[in-house]
Write a protein that holds these residues in place. Structure first.
Motif, PDB file in Angstrom:
ATOM      1  N   LEU A 122      29.738 -17.298 -34.083  1.00  0.00           N
ATOM      2  CA  LEU A 122      31.186 -17.171 -34.236  1.00  0.00           C
ATOM      3  C   LEU A 122      31.941 -17.893 -33.121  1.00  0.00           C
ATOM      4  N   LYS A 123      31.377 -17.889 -31.918  1.00  0.00           N
ATOM      5  CA  LYS A 123      32.021 -18.588 -30.801  1.00  0.00           C
ATOM      6  C   LYS A 123      32.089 -20.097 -31.054  1.00  0.00           C
ATOM      7  N   ARG A 124      31.143 -20.610 -31.827  1.00  0.00           N
ATOM      8  CA  ARG A 124      31.124 -22.040 -32.117  1.00  0.00           C
ATOM      9  C   ARG A 124      32.012 -22.411 -33.296  1.00  0.00           C
ATOM     10  N   LEU A 128      36.358 -25.088 -34.087  1.00  0.00           N
ATOM     11  CA  LEU A 128      36.462 -26.009 -35.221  1.00  0.00           C
ATOM     12  C   LEU A 128      37.719 -25.772 -36.046  1.00  0.00           C
ATOM     13  N   GLY A 129      38.467 -24.734 -35.666  1.00  0.00           N
ATOM     14  CA  GLY A 129      39.718 -24.464 -36.341  1.00  0.00           C
ATOM     15  C   GLY A 129      39.608 -23.487 -37.497  1.00  0.00           C
ATOM     16  N   TRP A 135      35.777 -16.897 -42.584  1.00  0.00           N
ATOM     17  CA  TRP A 135      34.559 -17.697 -42.762  1.00  0.00           C
ATOM     18  C   TRP A 135      33.345 -16.801 -42.935  1.00  0.00           C
ATOM     19  N   SER A 136      33.184 -15.819 -42.052  1.00  0.00           N
ATOM     20  CA  SER A 136      32.021 -14.954 -42.140  1.00  0.00           C
ATOM     21  C   SER A 136      32.121 -14.024 -43.345  1.00  0.00           C
ATOM     22  N   LYS A 137      33.318 -13.543 -43.680  1.00  0.00           N
ATOM     23  CA  LYS A 137      33.490 -12.655 -44.832  1.00  0.00           C
ATOM     24  C   LYS A 137      33.039 -13.329 -46.115  1.00  0.00           C
ATOM     25  N   ASP A 138      33.444 -14.578 -46.326  1.00  0.00           N
ATOM     26  CA  ASP A 138      33.068 -15.294 -47.544  1.00  0.00           C
ATOM     27  C   ASP A 138      31.549 -15.453 -47.653  1.00  0.00           C
ATOM     28  N   LEU A 139      30.911 -15.790 -46.550  1.00  0.00           N
ATOM     29  CA  LEU A 139      29.473 -16.008 -46.577  1.00  0.00           C
ATOM     30  C   LEU A 139      28.708 -14.695 -46.728  1.00  0.00           C
ATOM     31  N   ILE A 140      29.207 -13.630 -46.118  1.00  0.00           N
ATOM     32  CA  ILE A 140      28.590 -12.316 -46.292  1.00  0.00           C
ATOM     33  C   ILE A 140      28.652 -11.899 -47.759  1.00  0.00           C
ATOM     34  N   GLU A 141      29.795 -12.114 -48.385  1.00  0.00           N
ATOM     35  CA  GLU A 141      29.937 -11.748 -49.796  1.00  0.00           C
ATOM     36  C   GLU A 141      28.991 -12.547 -50.672  1.00  0.00           C
TER      37      GLU A 141
END
Length: 221
Positions: A122-124, A128-129, A135-141
């Motif tokens: 997440l720090k990286r 990147l904006g 971002w993480s929510k979409d991928l977790i779903e």
């Protein structure tokens, strides 16, 4: 002389929670060593000597024979516990087909879901904006949709039948992380039912991030 088990852990770490839950489930006494990720203690020279990845958890078992084993990946550590501490309950089924199914589910968590909640990832993302929560929510779903499709056919009380397995031990900390970023678990009804039943298990309560000695007072139950 009995085996001595040490777990390097952080209260919010979902991978550490997997091992805490498994150790409590099998009634294996262990000594926790708390590594504060927000203070970057995982990157210290002392910790990297134990875990070269600079992460948690690390499981260290001093055997009764005097030898020591260190395992720095949670899935490998979970399987090691099941193989070397044979007391029930077993977290991997006896037949090859069910073991493969449990491992598939565990790896959906370990490979597709957990990495996008990892602090150093997440720090990286932020520079990147991207909105790291979105971002993480979409991928977790995405990962939970795959999990749901499989457990819709395999679930009993838990992910594969009626016994807690490696898959469930990986699922419940992932569910805690998913809720933190706003995932609605009711969108995955079979998985959500499994999560609700797991929440009632004593080993899960003991391994929960809210109940750890290193949990900040304001976050405790």
């Amino acid at each position: 002389m009995s085996d001595t088990v040490t777990l390097y852990t952080y209260f919010r770490s979902s991978c550490s929670a997997r091992l805490r839950i498994a150790l409590h489930l099998k009634n294996i006494p262990f000594n926790p060593v708390f590594i504060n990720l927000l203070r970057d203690e995982q990157s210290s020279e002392a910790h990297r000597a134990i875990n070269p990845s600079g992460t948690v958890p690390a499981l260290v078992v001093q055997n009764s024979s005097g030898t020591s084993v260190t395992i720095t990946q949670s899935l490998a550590a979970l399987e090691y516990l099941d193989e070397t501490f044979p007391q029930t309950p077993k977290i991997l089924p006896n037949d090859a087909e069910s073991r493969a199914l449990v491992r598939t589910l565990a790896q959906i968590i370990g490979c597709d879901i957990q990495p996008v909640t990892n602090l150093r990832i997440l720090k990286r993302v932020a520079p990147l904006g991207a909105d790291r929560t979105v971002w993480s929510k979409d991928l977790i779903e995405d990962g939970l949709r795959a999990y749901e499709t499989i457990v819709a056919k395999s679930a009993g009380k838990f992910s594969v039948g009626d016994q807690i397995t490696l898959a469930d031990i990986c699922l419940i900390p992932a569910a805690w992380g998913a809720e933190r970023v706003g995932v609605d678990l009711t969108a995955f009804p079979v998985t959500n039912g499994i999560v609700q039943r797991l929440e009632n298990e004593e080993a899960v309560r003991l391994g929960h991030w809210k109940t750890q000695p290193d949990t900040p007072e304001e976050l405790r139950v």
